[in-house]
Scaffold this motif. Structure first.
Motif, mmCIF file in Angstrom:
data_model
loop_
_atom_site.group_PDB
_atom_site.id
_atom_site.type_symbol
_atom_site.label_atom_id
_atom_site.label_comp_id
_atom_site.label_asym_id
_atom_site.label_seq_id
_atom_site.Cartn_x
_atom_site.Cartn_y
_atom_site.Cartn_z
ATOM 1 N N ALA A 39 38.361 46.838 48.636
ATOM 2 C CA ALA A 39 39.557 47.360 47.977
ATOM 3 C C ALA A 39 40.739 47.411 48.938
ATOM 4 O O ALA A 39 41.871 47.080 48.568
ATOM 5 C CB ALA A 39 39.271 48.747 47.405
ATOM 6 N N GLY A 41 43.515 44.446 47.620
ATOM 7 C CA GLY A 41 44.643 45.008 46.884
ATOM 8 C C GLY A 41 45.981 44.475 47.387
ATOM 9 O O GLY A 41 46.761 43.888 46.621
ATOM 10 N N ARG A 90 47.302 37.911 41.114
ATOM 11 C CA ARG A 90 46.089 38.603 40.648
ATOM 12 C C ARG A 90 44.942 37.645 40.321
ATOM 13 O O ARG A 90 43.778 37.936 40.614
ATOM 14 C CB ARG A 90 46.380 39.409 39.385
ATOM 15 N N GLY A 141 37.042 44.378 45.590
ATOM 16 C CA GLY A 141 38.268 43.651 45.289
ATOM 17 C C GLY A 141 38.420 43.313 43.813
ATOM 18 O O GLY A 141 39.546 43.251 43.303
ATOM 19 N N PRO A 196 39.674 46.688 40.953
ATOM 20 C CA PRO A 196 41.089 47.084 40.908
ATOM 21 C C PRO A 196 42.011 45.951 40.471
ATOM 22 O O PRO A 196 43.029 46.197 39.805
ATOM 23 C CB PRO A 196 41.380 47.508 42.357
ATOM 24 N N THR A 197 41.670 44.716 40.823
ATOM 25 C CA THR A 197 42.486 43.577 40.401
ATOM 26 C C THR A 197 42.410 43.388 38.895
ATOM 27 O O THR A 197 43.421 43.077 38.237
ATOM 28 C CB THR A 197 42.033 42.300 41.119
ATOM 29 N N ALA A 243 48.833 46.579 42.536
ATOM 30 C CA ALA A 243 47.469 46.207 42.939
ATOM 31 C C ALA A 243 47.052 46.964 44.191
ATOM 32 O O ALA A 243 45.907 47.412 44.309
ATOM 33 C CB ALA A 243 47.384 44.699 43.170
ATOM 34 N N THR A 244 47.988 47.123 45.131
ATOM 35 C CA THR A 244 47.690 47.884 46.341
ATOM 36 C C THR A 244 47.434 49.347 46.004
ATOM 37 O O THR A 244 46.480 49.956 46.514
ATOM 38 C CB THR A 244 48.858 47.782 47.339
ATOM 39 N N SER A 271 44.076 49.642 44.195
ATOM 40 C CA SER A 271 42.983 49.296 45.109
ATOM 41 C C SER A 271 42.790 50.350 46.187
ATOM 42 O O SER A 271 41.652 50.739 46.489
ATOM 43 C CB SER A 271 43.251 47.936 45.763
ATOM 44 N N TRP A 272 43.880 50.823 46.776
ATOM 45 C CA TRP A 272 43.740 51.811 47.843
ATOM 46 C C TRP A 272 43.275 53.154 47.296
ATOM 47 O O TRP A 272 42.540 53.874 47.979
ATOM 48 C CB TRP A 272 45.052 51.932 48.620
ATOM 49 N N ASN A 285 41.236 53.431 44.798
ATOM 50 C CA ASN A 285 39.800 53.196 44.654
ATOM 51 C C ASN A 285 39.092 53.193 46.001
ATOM 52 O O ASN A 285 37.974 53.691 46.127
ATOM 53 C CB ASN A 285 39.562 51.865 43.930
#
Length: 450
Positions: free
Chosen positions: A75, A79, A87, A127, A130-131, A378-379, A382-383, A385
């Protein structure tokens, strides 16, 4: 002749939900389902591994934790990459990666080698999910975003449930290795489908600039419109700094920290229960098959809770809905300890705990997808998560520790319930500070969740 200008999000908001958008959501749903299958598989095969390799509960804890460390690493890396390169291909490559790694893990001959392969599998899993959340969010009309994101994310709970059904049948005939092979073949095949059918996010392309023809081609699949030909497309504007730096911009920084607390807590609870519930039940006198089937009620309840929370978040204040969901999770998880004496009541309690926990987990992901601007979405997802994965690691380790100490089930469930109250308080603080977020998003042409 003046070139028409079209805002991509306004175009999506003004269009009915179409088959093309449903296809995107379905592909992301299948990806998250494969993710859920692989993530939950290790919990369902743990009782068999424990007997076959003569392991103590404490020896299983590093096996659970290794996959979660991989999820956190994946993640953190993918992200920001999805915010820089797009994406679609990040989703394709991470799905292919965790599929191959799952197949390889079926060849492990010791708990140490399986631990290594679970870490590698986790990188791809970390990865992909979250994407998929980000891509779904960016193709949805604003009026239905929370519901559609949560329905897509239900794939995770459904994948977990399918993993349990697979474990109950496959282990008996093909051993624990068969579960991991199936969990690898499916995403490998899916990655080829994603490469051929999935489209890049139009909101990302508009942010990147210079992609007008490509955006027009994608939007024409949403709704054919003569105005798309030769149009100039706009959307969110780029914010200053890197995607990671944008998470801590004034007006977003405190919300980011509070969001991370919520992710940490709900993933601690979720993985404590999904990783150890089959083993806890097996240790309380139920057979491995009974423990697996009872545990399946948790992801089933999670699916029901996710859909309900998503629908409510589109109609009511999303922060208030999530506060209620976290408090519901706390109450129902605590009730598990009192229900252990009655099999039917315990099944209902497991289902109810899944409703509250699943609603909180999926709802907070939907909130994160709308909390951040496109340039760092996305960051941000992801972060959040990734930091949440630290909670999942703690949850897995707590389970092994409490089992080793001989704690009763009632005490284990009380420990699992208490942090949800803290998360509810964090969301209440986010709601009070939401007015600070609105000007930040307005500067880049976006709206805060209300």
């Amino acid at each position: 002749m003046t070139t028409p200008t079209i805002d991509v999000q306004n175009f999506l908001d003004e269009s009915p939900l179409t088959r093309f958008q449903i296809l995107v959501i379905l592909l992301c749903f299948l990806t998250v389902a494969a993710d859920g299958f692989d993530t939950a598989a290790i919990g369902f095969i743990a009782p068999t591994l424990r007997v076959q390799w003569q392991l103590q509960p404490a020896q299983l804890a590093p096996l659970f934790a290794s996959g979660l460390f991989g999820l956190m690493a994946g993640a953190l890396v993918f992200g920001p990459l999805a915010d820089r390169v797009g994406r679609k291909w990040v989703l394709v490559l991470t799905t292919l990666g965790f599929g191959i790694a799952s197949i390889a893990s079926a060849k492990a001959a010791s708990v140490e080698s399986l631990t290594v392969w679970r870490f590698v599998t986790g990188i791809g899993l970390g990865g992909a999910m979250p994407t998929a959340i980000t891509l779904t969010s960016e193709f949805c009309p604003s009026r239905k975003r929370s519901l559609l994101v949560t329905m897509m994310f239900c794939g995770f709970a459904i994948g977990s449930a399918v993993g349990g059904l697979a474990a109950a049948g496959i282990i008996a005939s093909h051993g624990w290795q068969g579960v991991l092979v199936l969990g690898g073949v499916l995403p490998v095949l899916l990655s080829a489908v994603l490469a051929g059918l999935l489209s890049e996010s139009v909101r990302y392309l508009a942010l990147r600039g210079g992609q007008d023809e490509r955006i027009a081609a994608i939007l024409s699949r949403v709704r054919p419109d003569p105005a798309l030909a030769g149009a100039r497309f706009t959307g969110a504007r780029k914010a200053a700094g890197s995607p990671v730096r944008q998470l801590f911009a004034p007006g977003l920084a405190v919300g980011t920290i509070l969001l991370w607390i919520c992710f940490f807590i709900i993933l601690l609870i979720f993985y404590l229960l999904t990783s150890w519930l089959p083993t806890l039940l097996n240790g309380s006198g139920r057979t491995a098959q009974e423990a697996t089937l009872i545990s399946l009620m948790f992801p089933v309840g999670s699916t029901v809770g996710a859909v309900a929370v998503g629908a409510l978040m589109d109609r009511l204040n999303p922060y208030a809905v999530l506060v209620g969901s976290y408090l519901l999770a706390a109450c129902l998880i605590a009730s598990l300890g009192a229900a252990t004496g009655s099999p039917s009541l315990f099944v209902l309690a497991v289902f109810g705990a899944g409703v509250g926990t699943g609603g909180s987990l999926v709802g907070v992901n939907a909130l994160a997808a709308s909390f951040y601007p496109t340039a760092s979405r996305a960051t941000g997802v992801s972060w959040a998560n990734a930091l949440g994965r630290a909670g999942s690691i703690v949850g897995s380790l707590i389970g092994g520790t409490l089992l080793s100490m001989g704690w009763p089930l009632s005490a284990v469930f009380a420990v699992a319930a208490a942090p949800a109250v803290v998360a509810a308080a964090s969301l209440s603080m986010m709601a009070m500070m939401a007015r600070r977020q609105a000007p930040v998003l307005a500067m880049v042409g976006e709206q805060a969740p209300t």
